[in-house]
Design a protein around this motif. Structure first.
Motif, PDB file in Angstrom:
ATOM      1  N   LYS A   1      -9.389   1.161  -1.599  1.00 13.16           N
ATOM      2  CA  LYS A   1      -9.206   1.621  -2.982  1.00 13.16           C
ATOM      3  C   LYS A   1      -8.505   0.554  -3.821  1.00 13.16           C
ATOM      4  O   LYS A   1      -8.881   0.323  -4.975  1.00 13.16           O
ATOM      5  N   SER A   2      -7.498  -0.086  -3.247  1.00 11.86           N
ATOM      6  CA  SER A   2      -6.769  -1.130  -3.971  1.00 11.86           C
ATOM      7  C   SER A   2      -7.677  -2.325  -4.283  1.00 11.86           C
ATOM      8  O   SER A   2      -7.622  -2.892  -5.369  1.00 11.86           O
TER       9      SER A   2
ATOM     10  N   ARG B   1     -10.047  -1.295  -7.091  1.00 12.40           N
ATOM     11  CA  ARG B   1      -9.365  -1.304  -8.384  1.00 12.40           C
ATOM     12  C   ARG B   1      -9.183  -2.727  -8.900  1.00 12.40           C
ATOM     13  O   ARG B   1      -9.327  -3.011 -10.084  1.00 12.40           O
TER      14      ARG B   1
ATOM     15  N   ASP C   1       0.226   3.728  -3.184  1.00 12.95           N
ATOM     16  CA  ASP C   1      -0.631   4.874  -2.869  1.00 12.95           C
ATOM     17  C   ASP C   1       0.223   6.083  -2.515  1.00 12.95           C
ATOM     18  O   ASP C   1       0.933   6.075  -1.500  1.00 12.95           O
ATOM     19  N   HIS C   2       0.143   7.144  -3.340  1.00  7.05           N
ATOM     20  CA  HIS C   2       1.007   8.314  -3.100  1.00  7.05           C
ATOM     21  C   HIS C   2       0.624   9.070  -1.836  1.00  7.05           C
ATOM     22  O   HIS C   2       1.428   9.833  -1.292  1.00  7.05           O
ATOM     23  N   HIS C   3      -0.619   8.879  -1.342  1.00 10.63           N
ATOM     24  CA  HIS C   3      -1.031   9.536  -0.097  1.00 10.63           C
ATOM     25  C   HIS C   3      -0.274   8.977   1.111  1.00 10.63           C
ATOM     26  O   HIS C   3      -0.169   9.641   2.146  1.00 10.63           O
TER      27      HIS C   3
ATOM     28  N   LEU D   1       0.819  -1.211   0.000  1.00 10.29           N
ATOM     29  CA  LEU D   1       0.000   0.000   0.000  1.00 10.29           C
ATOM     30  C   LEU D   1       0.853   1.260   0.000  1.00 10.29           C
ATOM     31  O   LEU D   1       0.539   2.234  -0.692  1.00 10.29           O
TER      32      LEU D   1
ATOM     33  N   ALA E   1      -6.705   3.370   1.746  1.00 10.84           N
ATOM     34  CA  ALA E   1      -5.848   2.921   0.637  1.00 10.84           C
ATOM     35  C   ALA E   1      -6.101   1.458   0.309  1.00 10.84           C
ATOM     36  O   ALA E   1      -6.104   1.062  -0.864  1.00 10.84           O
TER      37      ALA E   1
ATOM     38  N   SER F   1      -6.200   6.135   7.102  1.00 15.95           N
ATOM     39  CA  SER F   1      -5.565   6.368   5.806  1.00 15.95           C
ATOM     40  C   SER F   1      -5.157   5.049   5.153  1.00 15.95           C
ATOM     41  O   SER F   1      -5.316   4.855   3.939  1.00 15.95           O
TER      42      SER F   1
ATOM     43  N   GLN G   1       2.903   7.982   0.932  1.00 14.86           N
ATOM     44  CA  GLN G   1       4.346   8.152   0.730  1.00 14.86           C
ATOM     45  C   GLN G   1       4.838   9.378   1.491  1.00 14.86           C
ATOM     46  O   GLN G   1       5.256  10.383   0.931  1.00 14.86           O
TER      47      GLN G   1
END
Length: 319
Positions: free
Chosen positions: A310-311, A314, A60-62, A56, A307, A303, A64
């Motif tokens: 969302k994964s 997708r 997920d850029h959030h 994750l 994520a 958070s 990082q």
């Protein structure tokens, strides 16, 4: 059970070429089999939980951010730390195959302590990151730059593995008069007691180095958390205080398991801790603590769960 190989030296001293890890011989075989499956379930959960966190953070850029970068490194470390002992323990409990070569035993001992040392340093770094984020939020971006985060993590890994390399040097020079280790891992005390060689120097180095790492990291970590708690108690919003205190308390519970077990194992005199107590405390350190970490540090976080959802969404759309 296979016979271990021995060779005779000129002075009629038996040279051991392998060990037997006794594990938990006092348990009934059916109980050992039951515990082996419990252990396997906890191990797979630990690996999958930590692997999920790493995945994750990478996708997920959030996530990082410095905090999740450190958590990702901790997750990677926990996979290897628990694997270094849990896999062999599962084999011992489930099938009774408890033999281990000298090189495998030495490697397990080295990685167990090197990874443990790395984890203590990472815990200090993570506490420092949270201290800056909560107590100095306006300076957080300026202080916790990506370069600094990478340097801190690389230093933790390289220094720990380099400093603990003295163990391999000493262990490779040892000769052993016995081959039965009354433990489920190649730990210091039971391994050194089987040695025919003089282990006093290694005992002295360990008695200085290991407490310095444990107590030094513990003091720094607690100092950062005390500062964090002091800042949290001055927050104007009661909801913010409650959330921060809940998070800190869960972190401190896992830290108490990690540090409490290690202090009991490596700072209390060996004669004051029975073999049975030693093995049970070692289970807390090698199985329970890595099992709890993904839930405490990440999988309870909104958070991370967002994520993850969302994964999964997708993945479903692609199917």
């Amino acid at each position: 059970q296979d016979e271990l190989e021995f060779s005779m030296r000129p002075e009629n001293e038996t040279a051991v070429t392998g060990f037997i890890l006794e594990g938990f011989p006092e348990l009934d075989p059916r109980l050992q089999l039951f515990f082996s499956w419990v252990l396997l379930l906890m191990y797979l959960t630990t690996v999958m939980g930590n692997a999920t966190i790493i995945f994750l953070v990478c996708v997920d850029h959030h996530l990082q951010t410095p905090m999740y970068f450190f958590i990702c490194n901790l997750a990677f470390l926990e996979i290897w730390f628990t694997s270094s002992t849990s896999i062999k323990l599962f084999v011992i409990l489930s099938s009774g195959q408890n033999t281990l070569s000298l090189s495998s035993c030495f490697a397990q001992n080295y990685f167990y302590f090197a990874l443990g040392c790395t984890e203590f340093v990472l815990l200090v770094v993570m506490a420092f990151d949270r201290y800056v984020a909560i107590c100095h939020p306006l300076l957080y971006t300026a202080i916790m730059k990506p370069q600094l985060c990478v340097h801190l993590v690389v230093a933790a890994w390289i220094l720990s593995f380099a400093l603990l390399s003295y163990r391999l040097l000493f262990l490779s020079e040892m000769s052993f008069c016995g081959f039965k280790i009354p433990h489920f891992l190649c730990d210091n005390s039971p391994l050194f007691k089987l040695s025919c060689s003089d282990t006093s120097l290694l005992w002295k180095i360990d008695s200085v180095f290991l407490p310095c790492v444990m107590l030094g990291s513990l003091c720094l970590t607690l100092a950062f958390y005390i500062c964090i708690l002091s800042c949290v108690l001055h927050l104007p919003a009661a909801s913010g205080r409650k959330k921060a205190l809940t998070t800190c308390s869960s972190h401190l519970i896992t830290l108490s398991i990690a540090y409490g077990s290690c202090i009991t194992l490596y700072m209390c005199p060996a004669e004051d801790v029975s073999l049975r107590t030693n093995r049970i405390v070692a289970l807390l350190n090698t199985v329970l603590y890595p099992f709890l970490n993904p839930f405490i540090y990440s999988l309870r976080n909104k958070s991370v769960m967002l994520a993850l959802s969302k994964s999964i969404a997708r993945a479903r759309t692609k199917l």
